[in-house]
Scaffold this motif. Structure first.
Motif, short mmCIF file in Angstrom:
data_model
loop_
_atom_site.label_atom_id
_atom_site.label_comp_id
_atom_site.label_asym_id
_atom_site.label_seq_id
_atom_site.Cartn_x
_atom_site.Cartn_y
_atom_site.Cartn_z
N VAL A 50 0.86 -1.18 0.00
CA VAL A 50 0.00 0.00 0.00
C VAL A 50 0.90 1.23 0.00
O VAL A 50 1.80 1.34 0.84
N THR A 51 0.69 2.13 -0.93
CA THR A 51 1.54 3.32 -1.00
C THR A 51 1.12 4.35 0.04
O THR A 51 -0.04 4.39 0.47
N THR A 52 2.07 5.17 0.43
CA THR A 52 1.75 6.24 1.38
C THR A 52 0.72 7.19 0.79
O THR A 52 -0.15 7.68 1.51
N GLY A 53 0.80 7.43 -0.51
CA GLY A 53 -0.17 8.32 -1.14
C GLY A 53 -1.58 7.79 -1.03
O GLY A 53 -2.52 8.55 -0.78
N ALA A 54 -1.75 6.48 -1.23
CA ALA A 54 -3.08 5.89 -1.13
C ALA A 54 -3.63 6.02 0.29
O ALA A 54 -4.80 6.37 0.49
N LEU A 55 -2.78 5.78 1.28
CA LEU A 55 -3.24 5.86 2.66
C LEU A 55 -3.56 7.28 3.08
O LEU A 55 -4.55 7.54 3.78
N LEU A 56 -2.71 8.20 2.68
CA LEU A 56 -2.87 9.58 3.16
C LEU A 56 -3.91 10.38 2.37
O LEU A 56 -4.55 11.27 2.92
N VAL A 72 -0.83 -10.04 11.37
CA VAL A 72 -0.89 -9.47 10.03
C VAL A 72 0.01 -8.24 9.95
O VAL A 72 0.05 -7.41 10.87
N ALA A 73 0.75 -8.15 8.85
CA ALA A 73 1.70 -7.05 8.65
C ALA A 73 1.26 -6.19 7.49
O ALA A 73 0.75 -6.69 6.48
N LEU A 74 1.46 -4.89 7.63
CA LEU A 74 1.18 -3.94 6.55
C LEU A 74 2.46 -3.66 5.79
O LEU A 74 3.46 -3.24 6.39
N GLN A 75 2.45 -3.90 4.48
CA GLN A 75 3.61 -3.51 3.68
C GLN A 75 3.36 -2.14 3.05
O GLN A 75 2.35 -1.93 2.38
N LEU A 76 4.28 -1.25 3.29
CA LEU A 76 4.18 0.12 2.79
C LEU A 76 5.14 0.34 1.63
O LEU A 76 6.25 -0.19 1.61
N GLY A 77 4.70 1.16 0.68
CA GLY A 77 5.55 1.62 -0.41
C GLY A 77 5.69 3.12 -0.30
O GLY A 77 4.68 3.86 -0.27
N GLY A 78 6.91 3.59 -0.21
CA GLY A 78 7.14 5.03 -0.10
C GLY A 78 8.61 5.30 0.14
O GLY A 78 9.40 4.39 0.39
N GLY A 113 7.59 6.24 -8.73
CA GLY A 113 7.25 6.83 -7.44
C GLY A 113 8.43 6.91 -6.50
O GLY A 113 8.29 7.30 -5.34
N ARG A 114 9.60 6.48 -6.99
CA ARG A 114 10.85 6.51 -6.23
C ARG A 114 10.77 5.66 -4.97
O ARG A 114 11.16 6.08 -3.89
N PHE A 115 10.24 4.47 -5.11
CA PHE A 115 10.31 3.53 -4.00
C PHE A 115 10.43 2.13 -4.57
O PHE A 115 10.58 1.94 -5.77
N GLY A 116 10.41 1.12 -3.71
CA GLY A 116 10.64 -0.24 -4.17
C GLY A 116 12.12 -0.53 -4.29
O GLY A 116 12.96 0.04 -3.58
N ALA A 117 12.50 -1.42 -5.22
CA ALA A 117 13.87 -1.91 -5.33
C ALA A 117 14.89 -0.81 -5.61
O ALA A 117 16.05 -0.91 -5.20
N CYS A 118 14.48 0.25 -6.30
CA CYS A 118 15.44 1.31 -6.62
C CYS A 118 16.00 1.97 -5.37
O CYS A 118 17.07 2.58 -5.40
N LEU A 119 15.31 1.83 -4.24
CA LEU A 119 15.80 2.42 -2.99
C LEU A 119 17.05 1.72 -2.46
O LEU A 119 17.72 2.26 -1.57
#
Length: 352
Positions: A50-56, A72-78, A113-119
């Motif tokens: 779940v991306t930070t943009g979607a949540l916020l 249960v764990a929440l995975q964040l993308g950001g 979105g500048r997140f994921g593996a590129c980080l």
């Protein structure tokens, strides 16, 4: 190969990273997680990323889950520490057991979105993100990553990333997908299959960072293989295989945790879903959105084809209700699964 020695969890404690079902985009939604929880009480289940943009800023409730899903764990993308911290606070308030930062997804959309593996190329930024989340949340903050990206795939590169995020960010648990990611030229699916697996690199990482919890992910298809990894590492995460052949999870609790498995039969697992399905349908959910996650339950067993066919052909029809699942289950019962025969017969009798 025998599975690793059992270290039972104390009831009520978070079971760390010993065994988990991976976060999978468009797959591990709340209906999927509820279904998987019928197969194992101990495995950690992860949300889709779940991306930070979607949540916020999104309009939907992206944090919705059923209490039965724990742990249960929440995975964040950001990649913005402040935004991630706000989301971490929200996750803890909603009762999640863990927050996981995605540093492994190679898709173009994620990279844009500048997140994921590129980080992985920005270990200090990842450390700042982890530190920001840990500052506002008391639940574990973990990182899921690869062993490298593009031509940055040396062991020294991996060690620098892990060391920086651990020391500067305070992260003590990493889930390592034992493949590098190509950020261009390969699709996400190809990135799960083409880059070669390098389990030895993850084993070496554990030897060099003995104080960290390290779990391994990638290409693991059986509990026997999971047990082999647990001889050397702290945890195992399985993705597509657990989704496509969920029955493998039915013995996780006994074999990897020394606990009692939830049900003795796969038919019992399917039957246990019926009250949930009825409840969700009464709230406007689509039957097909739930049963699509259950298609592989009887994979490799008599009746599997009839089960899949009946659900696939009927669950998406207008007005489809619980009777579709009951009839599919009756079809399985008619095949008299050897391991489920007594339960199947009783359930079949109840339907007649």
């Amino acid at each position: 190969m025998p599975v690793a020695p059992i270290v039972p969890d104390v009831p009520g404690n978070y079971p760390s990273c010993r065994f988990a079902v991976a976060p999978m985009l468009d797959l591990t939604d709340r209906h999927c997680r509820y279904f998987l929880r019928q197969l194992t009480r101990r495995a950690v289940l992860y949300t889709e990323m779940v991306t930070t943009g979607a949540l916020l800023y999104g309009k939907g409730d992206y944090l919705a889950y059923d209490d039965a899903e724990h742990p249960v764990a929440l995975q964040l993308g950001g990649s913005e520490p402040d935004a991630l911290a706000r989301c971490a606070r929200m996750a803890e308030q909603r009762g999640y057991d863990e927050i996981n930062l995605n540093v492994g997804c190679p898709s173009d959309r994620v990279q844009n979105g500048r997140f994921g593996a590129c980080l992985m190329a920005e270990p200090q930024r990842v450390a700042q993100c982890v530190a920001a989340m840990r500052a506002v949340a008391s639940i574990p903050v973990t990182v899921k990553t690869r062993i490298g990206i593009d031509d940055q795939d040396s062991y020294a590169f991996l060690c620098e990333f892990i060391g920086t995020v651990a020391e500067q960010g305070g992260c003590d648990t990493f889930i390592i997908h034992a493949r590098k990611a190509w950020l261009s030229g390969l699709s996400p699916k190809e990135n799960r299959e083409i880059p070669p697996l390098d389990y030895d690199r993850v084993y070496r990482l554990k030897r060099d960072f003995p104080g960290l919890r390290l779990a391994i992910n990638g290409g693991i298809k059986t509990l026997e293989q999971a047990g082999g990894h647990l001889q050397r590492l702290d945890g195992v995460m399985i993705g597509r295989e657990a989704y496509q052949n969920p029955s493998m999870l039915a013995r996780v609790d006994s074999r990897l945790f020394g606990a009692t498995d939830p049900y003795d039969s796969l038919v019992d697992v399917a039957a246990a879903m019926l009250p949930y399905i009825e409840s969700q349908l009464s709230r406007g959910a689509s039957l097909g959105h739930i049963t699509r996650h259950m298609l592989g339950l009887f994979q490799g067993r008599p009746g599997a084809r009839q089960w899949r066919r009946h659900l696939s052909e009927n669950a998406h029809k207008p007005g489809a209700d619980i009777s579709v699942v009951e009839r599919a289950l009756a079809n399985v019962a008619a095949n008299r699964l050897a391991e489920d025969a007594p339960v199947s017969q009783r359930f079949s009798d109840n339907l007649s």
